[in-house]
Design a protein around this motif. Structure first.
Motif, PDB file in Angstrom:
ATOM      1  N   PHE A   1       1.114  -0.899   0.044  1.00  0.00           N
ATOM      2  CA  PHE A   1      -0.213  -0.209  -0.048  1.00  0.00           C
ATOM      3  C   PHE A   1       0.501   1.245   0.351  1.00  0.00           C
ATOM      4  CE2 PHE A   1      -3.800  -2.297   2.398  1.00  0.00           C
ATOM      5  CZ  PHE A   1      -3.878  -3.096   0.413  1.00  0.00           C
ATOM      6  N   ILE A   2       0.213   2.494  -0.108  1.00  0.00           N
ATOM      7  CA  ILE A   2       1.190   3.290  -0.599  1.00  0.00           C
ATOM      8  C   ILE A   2       0.395   4.142   0.249  1.00  0.00           C
ATOM      9  CG2 ILE A   2       1.792   5.235  -3.063  1.00  0.00           C
ATOM     10  CD1 ILE A   2       1.799   2.688  -4.678  1.00  0.00           C
ATOM     11  N   THR A   3       0.658   6.054   0.705  1.00  0.00           N
ATOM     12  CA  THR A   3       0.325   6.651   1.760  1.00  0.00           C
ATOM     13  C   THR A   3       0.453   8.111   0.411  1.00  0.00           C
ATOM     14  OG1 THR A   3       2.782   8.234   1.947  1.00  0.00           O
ATOM     15  CG2 THR A   3       1.879   6.072   3.652  1.00  0.00           C
ATOM     16  N   PRO A   4      -0.422   8.562   1.029  1.00  0.00           N
ATOM     17  CA  PRO A   4      -0.925   9.670  -0.254  1.00  0.00           C
ATOM     18  C   PRO A   4       0.574  10.497  -0.636  1.00  0.00           C
ATOM     19  CG  PRO A   4      -3.024   9.705   1.299  1.00  0.00           C
ATOM     20  CD  PRO A   4      -1.685   8.519   1.872  1.00  0.00           C
ATOM     21  N   GLU A   5       1.617  11.205  -0.010  1.00  0.00           N
ATOM     22  CA  GLU A   5       2.680  11.297   0.206  1.00  0.00           C
ATOM     23  C   GLU A   5       3.560  10.772  -0.565  1.00  0.00           C
ATOM     24  OE1 GLU A   5       1.086  11.164   3.392  1.00  0.00           O
ATOM     25  OE2 GLU A   5      -0.112  13.042   3.774  1.00  0.00           O
ATOM     26  N   GLU A   6       3.978   9.522  -0.527  1.00  0.00           N
ATOM     27  CA  GLU A   6       4.745   8.465  -1.227  1.00  0.00           C
ATOM     28  C   GLU A   6       3.765   8.584  -2.283  1.00  0.00           C
ATOM     29  OE1 GLU A   6       5.330   4.990   2.510  1.00  0.00           O
ATOM     30  OE2 GLU A   6       4.102   5.316   1.196  1.00  0.00           O
ATOM     31  N   LEU A   7       2.703   8.610  -2.762  1.00  0.00           N
ATOM     32  CA  LEU A   7       2.273   8.744  -4.019  1.00  0.00           C
ATOM     33  C   LEU A   7       3.127   9.978  -4.792  1.00  0.00           C
ATOM     34  CD1 LEU A   7       0.691   6.764  -6.616  1.00  0.00           C
ATOM     35  CD2 LEU A   7      -1.441   8.099  -5.655  1.00  0.00           C
ATOM     36  N   TYR A   8       2.102  11.091  -4.265  1.00  0.00           N
ATOM     37  CA  TYR A   8       2.387  12.404  -4.881  1.00  0.00           C
ATOM     38  C   TYR A   8       4.107  12.184  -4.939  1.00  0.00           C
ATOM     39  CZ  TYR A   8      -1.799  15.170  -4.649  1.00  0.00           C
ATOM     40  OH  TYR A   8      -2.897  16.401  -4.666  1.00  0.00           O
ATOM     41  N   ASP A   9       4.806  11.930  -4.491  1.00  0.00           N
ATOM     42  CA  ASP A   9       6.294  12.254  -4.559  1.00  0.00           C
ATOM     43  C   ASP A   9       7.264  11.388  -5.976  1.00  0.00           C
ATOM     44  OD1 ASP A   9       9.260  12.617  -3.805  1.00  0.00           O
ATOM     45  OD2 ASP A   9       9.316  10.758  -3.494  1.00  0.00           O
ATOM     46  N   LEU A  10       6.028  10.028  -5.816  1.00  0.00           N
ATOM     47  CA  LEU A  10       6.504   9.343  -6.984  1.00  0.00           C
ATOM     48  C   LEU A  10       6.188   9.978  -8.413  1.00  0.00           C
ATOM     49  CD1 LEU A  10       4.863   5.565  -5.348  1.00  0.00           C
ATOM     50  CD2 LEU A  10       7.330   6.539  -6.477  1.00  0.00           C
ATOM     51  N   LEU A  11       4.505  10.178  -7.902  1.00  0.00           N
ATOM     52  CA  LEU A  11       4.206  11.405  -9.512  1.00  0.00           C
ATOM     53  C   LEU A  11       4.926  12.253 -10.042  1.00  0.00           C
ATOM     54  CD1 LEU A  11       0.483  11.185  -8.722  1.00  0.00           C
ATOM     55  CD2 LEU A  11       1.329  10.004  -9.962  1.00  0.00           C
ATOM     56  N   GLY A  12       5.532  12.858  -8.497  1.00  0.00           N
ATOM     57  CA  GLY A  12       6.836  13.774  -9.614  1.00  0.00           C
ATOM     58  C   GLY A  12       7.724  13.956  -9.992  1.00  0.00           C
ATOM     59  N   GLN A  13       8.217  12.199  -9.124  1.00  0.00           N
ATOM     60  CA  GLN A  13       9.818  11.310  -9.792  1.00  0.00           C
ATOM     61  C   GLN A  13       9.435  10.911 -10.647  1.00  0.00           C
ATOM     62  OE1 GLN A  13      12.358   8.766  -7.220  1.00  0.00           O
ATOM     63  NE2 GLN A  13      10.303   9.488  -5.216  1.00  0.00           N
ATOM     64  N   ALA A  14       7.991  10.873 -11.939  1.00  0.00           N
ATOM     65  CA  ALA A  14       7.755  10.028 -13.042  1.00  0.00           C
ATOM     66  C   ALA A  14       7.716  11.448 -14.264  1.00  0.00           C
ATOM     67  CB  ALA A  14       6.353   9.083 -12.787  1.00  0.00           C
ATOM     68  N   GLY A  15       7.339  12.581 -13.663  1.00  0.00           N
ATOM     69  CA  GLY A  15       7.181  13.202 -14.227  1.00  0.00           C
ATOM     70  C   GLY A  15       5.625  13.963 -14.689  1.00  0.00           C
ATOM     71  N   LEU A  16       4.660  13.656 -13.756  1.00  0.00           N
ATOM     72  CA  LEU A  16       3.539  14.202 -13.807  1.00  0.00           C
ATOM     73  C   LEU A  16       3.302  15.637 -12.983  1.00  0.00           C
ATOM     74  CD1 LEU A  16       1.853  10.500 -13.661  1.00  0.00           C
ATOM     75  CD2 LEU A  16       1.595  12.598 -15.440  1.00  0.00           C
ATOM     76  N   THR A  17       2.239  16.162 -12.619  1.00  0.00           N
ATOM     77  CA  THR A  17       2.473  17.596 -11.384  1.00  0.00           C
ATOM     78  C   THR A  17       1.032  16.928 -11.118  1.00  0.00           C
ATOM     79  OG1 THR A  17       3.671  18.683 -13.115  1.00  0.00           O
ATOM     80  CG2 THR A  17       1.785  19.552 -10.945  1.00  0.00           C
ATOM     81  N   PRO A  18       0.638  17.024  -9.316  1.00  0.00           N
ATOM     82  CA  PRO A  18      -0.894  16.502  -8.969  1.00  0.00           C
ATOM     83  C   PRO A  18      -1.360  17.395  -9.014  1.00  0.00           C
ATOM     84  CG  PRO A  18       1.404  15.386  -7.861  1.00  0.00           C
ATOM     85  CD  PRO A  18       1.949  16.209  -8.393  1.00  0.00           C
ATOM     86  N   VAL A  19      -2.846  17.673  -8.859  1.00  0.00           N
ATOM     87  CA  VAL A  19      -3.049  18.602  -8.577  1.00  0.00           C
ATOM     88  C   VAL A  19      -4.647  18.740  -8.169  1.00  0.00           C
ATOM     89  CG1 VAL A  19      -2.746  19.651 -11.175  1.00  0.00           C
ATOM     90  CG2 VAL A  19      -4.842  17.952 -11.210  1.00  0.00           C
ATOM     91  N   ASP A  20      -4.539  17.478  -7.674  1.00  0.00           N
ATOM     92  CA  ASP A  20      -5.594  16.847  -7.265  1.00  0.00           C
ATOM     93  C   ASP A  20      -5.532  15.811  -6.403  1.00  0.00           C
ATOM     94  OD1 ASP A  20      -8.815  18.215  -5.408  1.00  0.00           O
ATOM     95  OD2 ASP A  20      -9.191  15.951  -6.624  1.00  0.00           O
ATOM     96  N   ARG A  21      -6.563  15.912  -5.233  1.00  0.00           N
ATOM     97  CA  ARG A  21      -6.864  14.083  -4.443  1.00  0.00           C
ATOM     98  C   ARG A  21      -7.846  14.531  -3.418  1.00  0.00           C
ATOM     99  NH1 ARG A  21      -1.329  14.275  -0.342  1.00  0.00           N
ATOM    100  NH2 ARG A  21      -1.626  15.281   1.094  1.00  0.00           N
ATOM    101  N   LYS A  22      -8.801  13.024  -3.757  1.00  0.00           N
ATOM    102  CA  LYS A  22      -9.630  13.139  -2.694  1.00  0.00           C
ATOM    103  C   LYS A  22      -9.668  11.540  -1.935  1.00  0.00           C
ATOM    104  CE  LYS A  22     -12.596  16.868  -3.952  1.00  0.00           C
ATOM    105  NZ  LYS A  22     -10.970  17.840  -4.525  1.00  0.00           N
ATOM    106  N   GLY A  23     -10.306  11.875  -1.020  1.00  0.00           N
ATOM    107  CA  GLY A  23     -10.255  10.298  -0.322  1.00  0.00           C
ATOM    108  C   GLY A  23     -12.275   9.475  -1.530  1.00  0.00           C
ATOM    109  N   PHE A  24     -11.926   7.990  -0.967  1.00  0.00           N
ATOM    110  CA  PHE A  24     -12.617   7.150  -1.420  1.00  0.00           C
ATOM    111  C   PHE A  24     -13.936   7.263   0.484  1.00  0.00           C
ATOM    112  CE2 PHE A  24     -11.398   6.042  -5.528  1.00  0.00           C
ATOM    113  CZ  PHE A  24     -12.230   7.214  -6.077  1.00  0.00           C
ATOM    114  N   VAL A  25     -14.876   7.208   0.873  1.00  0.00           N
ATOM    115  CA  VAL A  25     -14.914   7.032   2.161  1.00  0.00           C
ATOM    116  C   VAL A  25     -16.143   6.014   2.395  1.00  0.00           C
ATOM    117  CG1 VAL A  25     -15.735   7.589   4.189  1.00  0.00           C
ATOM    118  CG2 VAL A  25     -13.940   8.480   2.918  1.00  0.00           C
TER     119      VAL A  25
END
Length: 248
Positions: free
Chosen positions: A197-221
């Motif tokens: 499993f991947i934390t939101p902070e880890e995923l944002y970091d991975l997305l940035g390293q991959a060359g993507l710019t995160p613009v939004d995140r939401k939870g599914f509850v």
């Protein structure tokens, strides 16, 4: 950074191969996805409409958009995208999922290009899309950064990447593994590995390293009282989704 040729985890693929025939049974092994799907579609369609200035009330609002559903399974997301007018490619590394998806699409009168392939193979062939849907896949791959790098390559400049996964904490262990696999028996034991499993902070970091710019995140509850899912701007404690773009 060049993506590796293959980030597929054979053990993970075998799990989903074994469940392929049950994709369209709302009370079968994919019941959690059927329950979550309306919430996922709400987020996906809103993000696409906002990015490409489309009116969701119009007829075929996604006409002219090319969408890739990577890890498409039986087509639970690919079919709604096709109904909204998009040209859809559904790709899955689990070979048995593809005929299931093809048959259901044909029964539904939908033209969807389903392929038994990987993100890396598609990227290597030069394929590009306006939108890449990457839902509940990244926690199953062998190399998340390599995989996300391939997803970035698959996007046209300015394209939209939507990625959902599961947070890594004690709550997610109790709900996604103990709750879904042991107590409710919605999924076979071993479907998920908490360590992947991947934390939101880890995923944002991975997305940035991959060359993507995160613009939004939401939870599914999930609400156990109403037995339904909803989007939350704050609660990303278990299931969550992100939107990011490839810089133009």
């Amino acid at each position: 950074m060049q993506a590796p040729l293959n980030t597929v985890d054979p053990t993970e693929i075998a799990k989903f191969e074994a469940m392929a025939a049950e994709w369209w049974d709302p009370n079968g092994k994919f019941k959690p996805l059927h329950m979550l799907n309306p919430c996922r579609l709400d987020y996906i369609t809103t993000q696409i409409a906002g990015e490409y200035e489309r009116d969701l009330m119009a007829q075929a609002p996604f006409k002219g958009l090319r969408i890739l559903d990577i890890g498409c399974g039986g087509g639970l997301l690919a079919e709604p995208m096709a109904r909204l007018g998009a040209k859809v490619v559904g790709a899955d590394a689990a070979e048995r999922n593809i005929p299931v998806a093809q048959v259901h699409a044909a029964q539904s009168g939908l033209a969807i290009d389903y392929r038994h392939t990987t993100a890396e193979a598609l990227a290597e062939s030069g394929e590009q899309f306006d939108v890449v849907l990457n839902m509940e896949v990244v926690e199953h791959v062998a190399d998340p950064l390599g995989y996300l790098s391939a997803c970035k390559t698959l996007l046209k400049p300015g394209g939209l990447h939507i990625c959902s996964t599961i947070n890594r904490n004690s709550k997610s262990y109790m709900m996604a593994i103990i709750g879904a696999e042991v107590v409710m028996r919605w999924l076979p034991k071993g479907t998920h590995e908490w360590s992947k499993f991947i934390t939101p902070e880890e995923l944002y970091d991975l997305l940035g390293q991959a060359g993507l710019t995160p613009v939004d995140r939401k939870g599914f509850v999930f609400n156990p009282i109403t037995w339904s899912w909803s989007l939350s701007p704050r609660d990303l404690s278990v299931n969550y989704v992100t939107a990011s773009v490839r810089p133009a």
